[in-house]
Write an enzyme that holds these catalytic residues in place. Sequence first.
Site, short mmCIF file in Angstrom:
data_model
loop_
_atom_site.label_atom_id
_atom_site.label_comp_id
_atom_site.label_asym_id
_atom_site.label_seq_id
_atom_site.Cartn_x
_atom_site.Cartn_y
_atom_site.Cartn_z
CG ASP A 298 1.63 -23.23 -9.49
OD1 ASP A 298 1.26 -24.41 -9.37
OD2 ASP A 298 2.19 -22.79 -10.50
CG HIS B 127 0.02 -25.15 -12.51
ND1 HIS B 127 1.30 -24.63 -12.45
CD2 HIS B 127 0.02 -26.04 -13.54
CE1 HIS B 127 2.04 -25.19 -13.39
NE2 HIS B 127 1.29 -26.04 -14.07
CB SER C 194 3.24 -26.12 -16.63
OG SER C 194 3.69 -26.96 -15.61
#
Length: 264
Positions: free
Chosen positions: A209, A239, A106
Amino acid sequence: MTPASAPPVHPLAAPLATDPDPSLTGDRRVGVLVCHGFTGQPASVKPWAQALAGRGYAVEVPRLPGHGTTWQDLNGYRWEDWYAEVRAAHRRLLERCDVVVLAGLSMGGALVLRLAADVESSDQVAGVVVVNPAVATKRLDVKLLPVLKHLVPSFRGITDDIRKPGVTEHGYPRAPLKAVHSMMRAWPVLVADLPRVTAPVLYARSAVDHVVDESSEPLITSRVSSRDVTVLRLPDSYHVATLDNDLPLLVEETAAFVARVTSG
């Protein structure tokens, strides 16, 4: 910018550092920097990093400033603080390794892409692995952040987007807006500099996600200058794939990628 005093650190948020085992890595001392995401902490990527350490790679998992404490603490830090910690972890790896690969989840993916764009030596950055990285968003409320951050301290948190039952990343229940705005302000500059990324890239993307939308993938895969870009689909994860059902697949593909790009 940093707060005057920080609250205690979560017991699972300690950084991780291991030494290389060249006997397992072709007599080369290979390091992997593994970076967690926004409002998360090292525990969210440690299983990934520890599996790589078991293959003989030295790993560094830094705790980004303001993470692993409280969301209020995080609101006192900015992108520059997080990036400085990533650079420091990279330098520590270079002290005990011949070659280093960068990896991140991320926002951690965005941070290591930033580092890859800034570092020219192929030994210092032999490759980049990103998992559901964020460099853009389709959310319309982002345009209001410059005003909202002065009116509202936080939004609902974005943690624990994990398909596997009973798993938590020990992140924050709230997303602090001043910190969010700082992260998103760094995105356009990073996207503009992506052509400076020449190292091989492994781009891992979850099938579902709920945190990072699809707008980041084409920006990254089409703009980096590297001619060695591999896209890995993670079919059974959300995610936080580093704690999800596809972790074994992610570990195998990451280890194979690191071995290939550091073979000399």
